[in-house]
Design a protein around this motif. Structure first.
Motif, PDB file in Angstrom:
ATOM      1  N   ASP A  60      11.457  -4.625  -7.013  1.00  0.00           N
ATOM      2  CA  ASP A  60      10.186  -4.855  -6.331  1.00  0.00           C
ATOM      3  C   ASP A  60       9.511  -3.525  -6.039  1.00  0.00           C
ATOM      4  O   ASP A  60       9.842  -2.846  -5.086  1.00  0.00           O
ATOM      5  N   ARG A  62       6.468  -2.203  -4.798  1.00  0.00           N
ATOM      6  CA  ARG A  62       5.218  -2.514  -4.105  1.00  0.00           C
ATOM      7  C   ARG A  62       4.448  -1.247  -3.802  1.00  0.00           C
ATOM      8  O   ARG A  62       5.013  -0.217  -3.441  1.00  0.00           O
ATOM      9  N   LEU A 115      -3.224  -6.597  -9.235  1.00  0.00           N
ATOM     10  CA  LEU A 115      -1.844  -6.198  -8.952  1.00  0.00           C
ATOM     11  C   LEU A 115      -1.736  -5.292  -7.734  1.00  0.00           C
ATOM     12  O   LEU A 115      -0.638  -5.083  -7.210  1.00  0.00           O
ATOM     13  N   TYR A 139       3.229  -9.707 -11.716  1.00  0.00           N
ATOM     14  CA  TYR A 139       3.952 -10.051 -10.486  1.00  0.00           C
ATOM     15  C   TYR A 139       5.263 -10.761 -10.813  1.00  0.00           C
ATOM     16  O   TYR A 139       6.306 -10.493 -10.207  1.00  0.00           O
ATOM     17  N   GLN A 142       8.054  -8.669 -11.743  1.00  0.00           N
ATOM     18  CA  GLN A 142       8.642  -7.972 -10.597  1.00  0.00           C
ATOM     19  C   GLN A 142       9.535  -8.904  -9.779  1.00  0.00           C
ATOM     20  O   GLN A 142      10.013  -8.533  -8.711  1.00  0.00           O
ATOM     21  N   LYS A 144       8.607 -12.020  -8.597  1.00  0.00           N
ATOM     22  CA  LYS A 144       7.871 -12.763  -7.569  1.00  0.00           C
ATOM     23  C   LYS A 144       7.312 -14.063  -8.132  1.00  0.00           C
ATOM     24  O   LYS A 144       6.838 -14.096  -9.265  1.00  0.00           O
ATOM     25  N   VAL A 146       4.522 -16.808  -8.406  1.00  0.00           N
ATOM     26  CA  VAL A 146       3.067 -16.676  -8.291  1.00  0.00           C
ATOM     27  C   VAL A 146       2.393 -18.043  -8.333  1.00  0.00           C
ATOM     28  O   VAL A 146       2.707 -18.870  -9.194  1.00  0.00           O
ATOM     29  N   GLN A 224       5.163 -16.596  -2.584  1.00  0.00           N
ATOM     30  CA  GLN A 224       5.252 -15.137  -2.563  1.00  0.00           C
ATOM     31  C   GLN A 224       3.931 -14.454  -2.900  1.00  0.00           C
ATOM     32  O   GLN A 224       3.521 -13.533  -2.225  1.00  0.00           O
ATOM     33  N   VAL A 225       3.253 -14.902  -3.971  1.00  0.00           N
ATOM     34  CA  VAL A 225       1.999 -14.263  -4.377  1.00  0.00           C
ATOM     35  C   VAL A 225       0.951 -15.341  -4.664  1.00  0.00           C
ATOM     36  O   VAL A 225       1.257 -16.330  -5.337  1.00  0.00           O
ATOM     37  N   TYR A 385       1.183 -16.686   2.066  1.00  0.00           N
ATOM     38  CA  TYR A 385       1.587 -15.810   0.971  1.00  0.00           C
ATOM     39  C   TYR A 385       1.664 -14.362   1.452  1.00  0.00           C
ATOM     40  O   TYR A 385       0.678 -13.818   1.968  1.00  0.00           O
ATOM     41  N   GLN A 387       1.585 -11.737  -0.367  1.00  0.00           N
ATOM     42  CA  GLN A 387       0.653 -10.945  -1.165  1.00  0.00           C
ATOM     43  C   GLN A 387      -0.455 -11.854  -1.704  1.00  0.00           C
ATOM     44  O   GLN A 387      -0.181 -12.938  -2.229  1.00  0.00           O
TER      45      GLN A 387
END
Length: 792
Positions: A60, A62, A115, A139, A142, A144, A146, A224-225, A385, A387
């Motif tokens: 991850d 970020r 991103l 994403y 990584q 995550k 989405v 998460q995203v 979320y 992100q």
């Protein structure tokens, strides 16, 4: 010189786009992405997927290093930039192989903006769909999960299917949800790395998950995203109205007698409406007529209280809701039209009294009666979320709202090729009749050249009225509205064909690019030489963003095109928000056209007022629901414990130890756990539904507190907080009573006989009014109503 040029460009961008994020960091990465292109082209499909999989091993990364040492921050930024370069290079190659499309540099800028957690503004036709897919894949690579959130179900399904080959090439799994999806299909889609869905569909799945009684019934894992497509529509327009889940209780009852009586009432004599068409009320004459028709009852006394509610609902249905504008009647049912999308609002209905009143008005059988089970605002949904990013063609106009409500900044992405569309001055007319005649003449003149024409109307009725006018003068057109939105893709795809005339409601969010020459582009050069697509707006929208979105259908990727908006001083926008027209504005005696600047200022003012009203509704929705969301969050934590552990059994053992001991011997511990869980969850959900109903009553009358010089919001909090604190005590009392009185066997508890009956079906309520108007605003609306009638 090159340095000065870059500085000048950046300065110009900052001055003209005050909400714009500086793109210099991303622009500096473009050469590195380009350098990888030859290398990646040499890889086999398997090798490309393996290279993408290598990104997963980086963990991850970020772009958030606040509080870190300078050297650590720089290292993290370098790692993150390396990831951006790799994702964009791999994505460009995957798109080239899977779709035959090589992503432009500006699309990669959009991908990098997403991103890094921004809302990117990209013009219509500049490839937001691909940019969003590459960001979602980035994403996912990584590690995550989405959600790519769209404004409607059609776009969610289309984009997921369209972009699937790109995801497949990168080894990323993708799915989508839509109203017809089964629970198993939803569960599968949400467990994919990328899931597409309309904001309403994802929101209602969140609400449905809050009602399950077994962990196995949950459909959504922890989010998460979120990447939000048409971000201004979703995060601003849709956010004015909470998503509300209701459940069936029994068959509805429509007061057909009241519907017949109210149907004979006349505006101005028997009832009045406010200029926003949100409220209607009986005059003294109207009340007298209704009371006499109902047998001489007193509507405002104790004996008439029940009939008064039915009269008010029937009056709302009669005066404020128009067939083919607010709803359609199809297949023997009332189907609501979502005004911001121009589509049928699937599985949605009005609160029960109003729904029954509309059904009685249309002489249809009543549908089921229901109660509100739960609700969620778009702000609360997005706040789930960690992100969030978004994309749209018109973000700058709502940059302050995106910052205020979501803490999101806007990055303006330049077009790949300059926009050469000819946006012509608005044309203003004295009356809607003059305006309609001029629109038909404009269409006739442009059509004679062979140029394709796209006409954006405000609602279903207007689109069909215009189509009929065109047919009477020998002009055939294709109509796209809520009646045939299933044909959307094919209709829009052909809108750029030579000689095509397309009449559509709410082009914002339609999502399909209009290619010159039609779907296959066969006549593209011929149409371009004629001047490209001509866009006509039949009225100014309540938001300048919607005007811009309609204009943006022409001039795609540097294509030629033009646009013009028509308006009149009798348009609904003006009558509702700026009815005090200055006297003496001259108009052409033959055509009714007005060239005086005062008329243009009046219409611009009306639009600004409408935007202000919508913003205030958004703010008030958020102010009043923020406390409710906080209370719901507390209750959800407790509910989750009940759902996932034996906490319900422990609670009831403490309250009713003898009954629990008896049952543990007769049905076993496992069954006892399940029974206790079902009992506690039922009463917890019912108490929350009761709490929401109570708060709705409080909220609808809260503006009256202003008469006593009290702050309505403070008073709302003073009422809501003590009521919430009583829930746990009442929960224990009801749960213990049910456990003692219910019949429990080895198969479990008979919920229906125990009075613990969950709804057999659920639907969603569409609430469009503003229950937070101040008393002064209500009075002002009545004054405006008088002006409105004089004008019409």
């Amino acid at each position: 010189m090159a340095l000065l040029s870059r500085v000048g460009t950046r300065l110009k961008r900052l001055l003209s786009r005050p909400a714009s994020v500086d793109l210099a960091r991303y622009e500096a990465l473009l050469p590195r992405i380009g350098e990888l292109e030859p290398e990646l082209e040499e890889l086999s499909d398997t090798e490309l997927a393996e290279r993408a999989a290598a990104l997963r091993r980086l963990g991850d990364l970020r772009d958030d290093s606040s509080g870190a040492r300078r050297d650590t921050k720089k290292a993290r930024e370098t790692d993150f930039d390396d990831m951006l370069v790799e994702v964009c290079a791999l994505g460009r190659e995957a798109a080239r192989r899977a779709l035959g499309e090589r992503a432009f540099d500006v699309q990669l800028l959009g991908t990098m903006g997403l991103l890094t957690g921004h809302v990117v503004q990209m013009a219509t036709g500049e490839g937001k769909t691909l940019a969003g897919a590459l960001a979602a894949a980035g994403y996912a690579l990584q590690g995550k999960r989405v959600h790519l959130i769209s404004v409607n179900d059609y776009l969610a399904r289309r984009d997921a299917q369209w972009m699937r080959p790109v995801y497949d090439a990168l080894g990323v799994s993708v799915g989508w949800v839509e109203p017809s999806s089964t629970a198993d299909e939803r569960r599968d889609a949400y467990h994919r790395e990328v899931c597409y869905g309309a904001v309403s569909e994802i929101g209602f799945d969140v609400l449905r998950d809050r009602l399950v009684t077994s962990v196995d019934e949950l459909t959504q894992p922890e989010p998460q995203v979120a990447i939000v497509d048409e971000a201004d529509s979703v995060l601003v327009d849709e956010a004015r109205v909470p998503l509300v889940m209701a459940g069936s209780v029994d068959a509805g009852v429509a007061d057909e007698e009241v519907a017949r009586i109210v149907g004979r009432l006349r505006e101005g004599l028997h009832y009045e409406t406010d200029p926003d068409r949100r409220n209607a009320w009986l005059t003294a004459v109207g009340a007298s007529v209704v009371e006499k028709a109902l047998g001489g009852i007193d509507l405002y006394g104790e004996s008439g209280a029940d009939r008064l509610a039915a009269v008010n609902a029937a009056l709302h249905a009669h005066a404020l809701l128009t067939r083919d504008v607010d709803y359609l009647v199809r297949d023997g049912k009332v189907q609501l039209v979502n005004a911001s999308r121009g589509r049928v609002a699937e599985l949605q209905r009005w609160p029960d009294g109003l729904q029954a009143a509309v059904e009685a008005k249309e002489q249809l059988p009543p549908s089921e009666h229901g109660e509100i089970l739960d609700s969620i605002t778009v702000q609360a949904l997005i706040a789930r979320y960690p992100q969030v990013a978004g994309m749209t063609g018109t973000a700058v106009a709502v940059a302050e709202q995106l910052r205020e409500f979501y803490k999101l900044e806007v990055a303006v992405i330049p077009p790949n090729t300059p926009n050469i569309r000819d946006d012509r001055p608005h044309r203003v007319f004295a009356t809607p009749r003059h305006k309609l005649k001029a629109i038909v003449e404009e269409i006739r003149e442009v059509h004679e050249t062979g140029r394709p024409i796209l006409v954006g109307t405000q609602d279903v009725a207007e689109s069909e009225e215009l189509a009929e006018k065109l047919r009477k003068v020998g002009l055939e057109c294709v109509v796209l509205n809520a009646r045939n939105d299933a044909e959307e893709a094919s209709v829009i795809a052909q809108a750029g064909a030579h000689g095509a005339i397309t009449v559509s409601t709410q082009m914002a969010g339609r999502g399909t690019d209009i290619r010159l020459g039609g779907a296959d582009g066969a006549d593209a050069e011929r149409v371009a030489e004629l001047g490209g697509l001509h866009v006509i707006g039949t009225a100014r929208y309540p938001s300048s963003r919607l005007d811009d979105q309609l204009r943006g259908r022409a001039g795609r990727q540097g294509d030629p095109g033009s646009s013009v908006f028509f308006a009149s001083l009798g348009d609904e926008l003006v009558l509702a928000h700026a009815p005090d027209i200055p006297d003496g504005i001259p108009s052409d005696p033959d055509t009714g056209e007005i060239t005086d600047a005062a008329a243009h200022r009046q219409i611009n003012h009306a639009q600004r007022v409408a935007e202000g009203v919508d913003l205030e509704i958004h703010r008030n929705t958020w102010r009043y629901t923020r406390l409710i969301e906080h209370q719901r969050s507390e209750l959800l934590k407790y509910r989750d414990e009940i759902l996932r552990t034996d906490k319900a059994t422990a609670l009831l053992r403490e309250l009713e130890p003898d009954r629990c001991a008896e049952l543990a011997e007769s049905v076993g511990e496992k069954t006892l756990d399940r029974v206790c869980r079902e009992i506690v969850l039922f009463h917890l959900d019912q108490l929350w539904a009761d709490h929401l109903a109570f708060l709705t009553e409080v909220r609808e009358t809260i503006h009256l507190r202003a008469l006593a010089k009290e702050t309505p919001l403070d008073e709302f909090h003073r009422t809501a907080i003590p009521a919430f604190r009583k829930i746990r005590e009442e929960l224990e009392k009801r749960s213990a009573k049910t456990l003692v009185e219910a019949d429990v066997t080895a198969e479990g508890i008979d919920l229906a006989r125990a009075g613990v009956r969950r709804p057999t079906s659920t639907w969603t309520y569409l609430v469009q009014d503003n229950p937070f108007d101040s008393d002064a605003e209500q009075a002002l609306k009545k004054v405006r109503s008088t002006l409105r009638k004089k004008r019409s």
